[in-house]
Write a protein that holds these residues in place. Sequence first.
Motif, PDB file in Angstrom:
ATOM      1  N   PRO A 206       0.694  -1.193  -0.009  1.00  0.00           N
ATOM      2  CA  PRO A 206      -0.158  -0.102  -0.254  1.00  0.00           C
ATOM      3  C   PRO A 206       0.866   1.318  -0.097  1.00  0.00           C
ATOM      4  N   PHE A 207       1.861   1.488   0.687  1.00  0.00           N
ATOM      5  CA  PHE A 207       2.661   2.670   0.866  1.00  0.00           C
ATOM      6  C   PHE A 207       3.995   2.686   1.310  1.00  0.00           C
ATOM      7  N   SER A 208       4.996   3.240   0.648  1.00  0.00           N
ATOM      8  CA  SER A 208       6.171   3.330   0.885  1.00  0.00           C
ATOM      9  C   SER A 208       6.612   5.209   1.425  1.00  0.00           C
ATOM     10  N   PHE A 209       7.278   4.981   2.203  1.00  0.00           N
ATOM     11  CA  PHE A 209       7.597   6.290   3.055  1.00  0.00           C
ATOM     12  C   PHE A 209       8.773   6.849   2.348  1.00  0.00           C
ATOM     13  N   LEU A 210       9.434   6.123   1.348  1.00  0.00           N
ATOM     14  CA  LEU A 210      10.553   6.512   0.574  1.00  0.00           C
ATOM     15  C   LEU A 210      10.376   6.424  -0.913  1.00  0.00           C
ATOM     16  N   ASN A 211      10.724   7.258  -1.445  1.00  0.00           N
ATOM     17  CA  ASN A 211      10.714   7.025  -3.101  1.00  0.00           C
ATOM     18  C   ASN A 211      12.015   6.551  -3.439  1.00  0.00           C
ATOM     19  N   TRP A 212      13.202   6.648  -2.863  1.00  0.00           N
ATOM     20  CA  TRP A 212      14.287   6.477  -3.192  1.00  0.00           C
ATOM     21  C   TRP A 212      15.271   5.818  -1.836  1.00  0.00           C
ATOM     22  N   ARG A 213      16.348   5.092  -2.107  1.00  0.00           N
ATOM     23  CA  ARG A 213      17.040   4.627  -1.081  1.00  0.00           C
ATOM     24  C   ARG A 213      18.105   5.615  -0.551  1.00  0.00           C
ATOM     25  N   SER A 214      17.690   6.505   0.230  1.00  0.00           N
ATOM     26  CA  SER A 214      18.563   7.521   0.632  1.00  0.00           C
ATOM     27  C   SER A 214      18.270   8.340   1.914  1.00  0.00           C
ATOM     28  N   GLY A 215      19.246   8.417   2.738  1.00  0.00           N
ATOM     29  CA  GLY A 215      19.256   9.101   4.070  1.00  0.00           C
ATOM     30  C   GLY A 215      18.413  10.363   4.016  1.00  0.00           C
ATOM     31  N   GLN A 216      18.845  11.104   2.887  1.00  0.00           N
ATOM     32  CA  GLN A 216      18.309  12.227   2.891  1.00  0.00           C
ATOM     33  C   GLN A 216      16.680  12.380   2.491  1.00  0.00           C
ATOM     34  N   GLU A 217      16.420  11.253   1.641  1.00  0.00           N
ATOM     35  CA  GLU A 217      14.856  11.348   1.251  1.00  0.00           C
ATOM     36  C   GLU A 217      14.075  10.801   2.553  1.00  0.00           C
ATOM     37  N   ALA A 218      14.588  10.073   3.460  1.00  0.00           N
ATOM     38  CA  ALA A 218      14.178   9.766   4.843  1.00  0.00           C
ATOM     39  C   ALA A 218      13.709  10.980   5.766  1.00  0.00           C
ATOM     40  N   PHE A 219      14.842  11.648   5.573  1.00  0.00           N
ATOM     41  CA  PHE A 219      14.889  13.042   6.467  1.00  0.00           C
ATOM     42  C   PHE A 219      13.716  13.908   5.836  1.00  0.00           C
ATOM     43  N   ARG A 220      13.534  13.959   4.611  1.00  0.00           N
ATOM     44  CA  ARG A 220      12.579  15.003   3.927  1.00  0.00           C
ATOM     45  C   ARG A 220      11.134  14.377   4.434  1.00  0.00           C
ATOM     46  N   ALA A 221      10.900  13.257   4.106  1.00  0.00           N
ATOM     47  CA  ALA A 221       9.642  12.633   4.535  1.00  0.00           C
ATOM     48  C   ALA A 221       9.277  12.789   5.988  1.00  0.00           C
ATOM     49  N   TYR A 222      10.248  12.482   6.697  1.00  0.00           N
ATOM     50  CA  TYR A 222      10.193  12.630   8.034  1.00  0.00           C
ATOM     51  C   TYR A 222       9.965  13.991   8.643  1.00  0.00           C
ATOM     52  N   THR A 223      10.616  14.867   7.978  1.00  0.00           N
ATOM     53  CA  THR A 223      10.184  16.310   8.376  1.00  0.00           C
ATOM     54  C   THR A 223       8.663  16.678   8.289  1.00  0.00           C
ATOM     55  N   SER A 224       8.264  16.043   7.259  1.00  0.00           N
ATOM     56  CA  SER A 224       6.663  16.334   6.967  1.00  0.00           C
ATOM     57  C   SER A 224       5.967  15.809   8.174  1.00  0.00           C
ATOM     58  N   ALA A 225       6.067  14.353   8.321  1.00  0.00           N
ATOM     59  CA  ALA A 225       5.117  13.716   9.391  1.00  0.00           C
ATOM     60  C   ALA A 225       5.500  14.097  10.700  1.00  0.00           C
ATOM     61  N   LEU A 226       6.970  14.657  10.992  1.00  0.00           N
ATOM     62  CA  LEU A 226       7.299  15.093  12.483  1.00  0.00           C
ATOM     63  C   LEU A 226       6.416  16.684  12.711  1.00  0.00           C
TER      64      LEU A 226
END
Length: 455
Positions: A206-226
């Motif tokens: 159903p859902f991926s938090f990431l669109n790419w395997r990258s720490g920066q991509e995790a940070f960008r998505a995490y910022t929105s959720a946070l």
Amino acid sequence: MSRHNHPNGEQNSSRLTRRGVLGASGAALAAGLSGCAGLTGGGTSNNDSSADGETQIDYWFYFGAAERDVMANLITEFNEMDNGIQVNEQGVPFGEFLNKLFTAVNADNSPHVASYFGSFGQYLKPITHPIDDYLSSGASNKYFDFAWDSLQVSGSTYALPIDIHGKALYTNENVLESAGVDPDFTSWESFSNACDTIVSDSDARPFSFLNWRSGQEAFRAYTSALTQAGGNVLTGDPGNYQVAYDNDIGLETAQLMANITGEFGWDTPTFQSDSARVEDFIAGNLAMFIAGTWSINNLKNESGEVYEDLALNFERPFMFPGDGDNVAWCESNSLFFPNNANHDEAEKQAAVEFAEFVTQNNAEWATAGGHLPASQSVAESSAVKNTALWQDIGTISTMHEMVTNEQVRYQPSTSVDLNSSRFWGSFLDMYLQNTDVQTGVQSSASELQSALDNA
């Protein structure tokens, strides 16, 4: 967009630091970098700034593919104007860009204009100069107020924004329809129930938090959720920032991120390739993922058209739980003005004139790059509104709505490279189930606070 069109910030694996570049002598840098003249090139110290009676301006950028073509067209158009200015372009690989720029400034061999992310104003302040004295009358009114105000540094203008691009939620409508779900993207309960239904009633994830395997991509998505949970990455002001995500809200948000590949079972922690989530989305094996406006170019065929059998939408990503603001991460490709003792006043004025032209006449930037132009009149022009990205797919129109309603937020402007994988690699590890949340968050927070304290 090709992978190299929008850099992912992993350039930070380089050991050459901002402080090291500013503090080192030119000779030491030349030796340590195997010859800085060969690295930098294109600086005005090597050019006749008034050749053929024209003021020569050097411009460095990292764009590739479609963005590169648009920028080349804009430079050609500007150079064909009868204004006595000639712009000389130089492409620099993104992974080398910051190190090369700091090195060039140290050697008085820097360009007049350099592209970089707008949120890096505080980081680039020591090697760039403000341009308020060179701006045309009313220039500040040419851009979205949100972008203009967000990119100011210490009350001065150090950069002009080319665009505003951000992250939201791509949905594969074929997968959602086949699972019989129509989630409310402002409700965690509705979104969560839809994801669970997709797990039980379809073969897709159903859902991926990431669109790419990258720490920066995790940070960008995490910022929105946070932020939607009511938290912050940092508190305080530039020069006195304190890490703020190592608290209960930050840990809970990180746990939610990790649960997507863990307890919830919505995504797999395995990446077959860096671009695996994009491939899965196109193939109908993934219903939704967080990705940027520019990522629409990853969903196009070789003819530049979105895959014919791919029905997609671009939704505002305000489904995360909490009592915070409904905002999503955003950024701006921007134009900065590096210091160089060899640059005279005429060259500085010409550099700003070029930057205003590029940032206020770039409707094609929306079509080619997938970005919302930062100039409000361009963004709302018929040339942009009549595009498929506005009318049909909705990436640009959705981002325009979010910007107009101030539902986007830049990452904090700091004196450290906030995109560095040294800070966010542990968030990728949490998503991949390679480390626990408590350890990952504390490791990230400690590393970032130490960098801020010693910047």
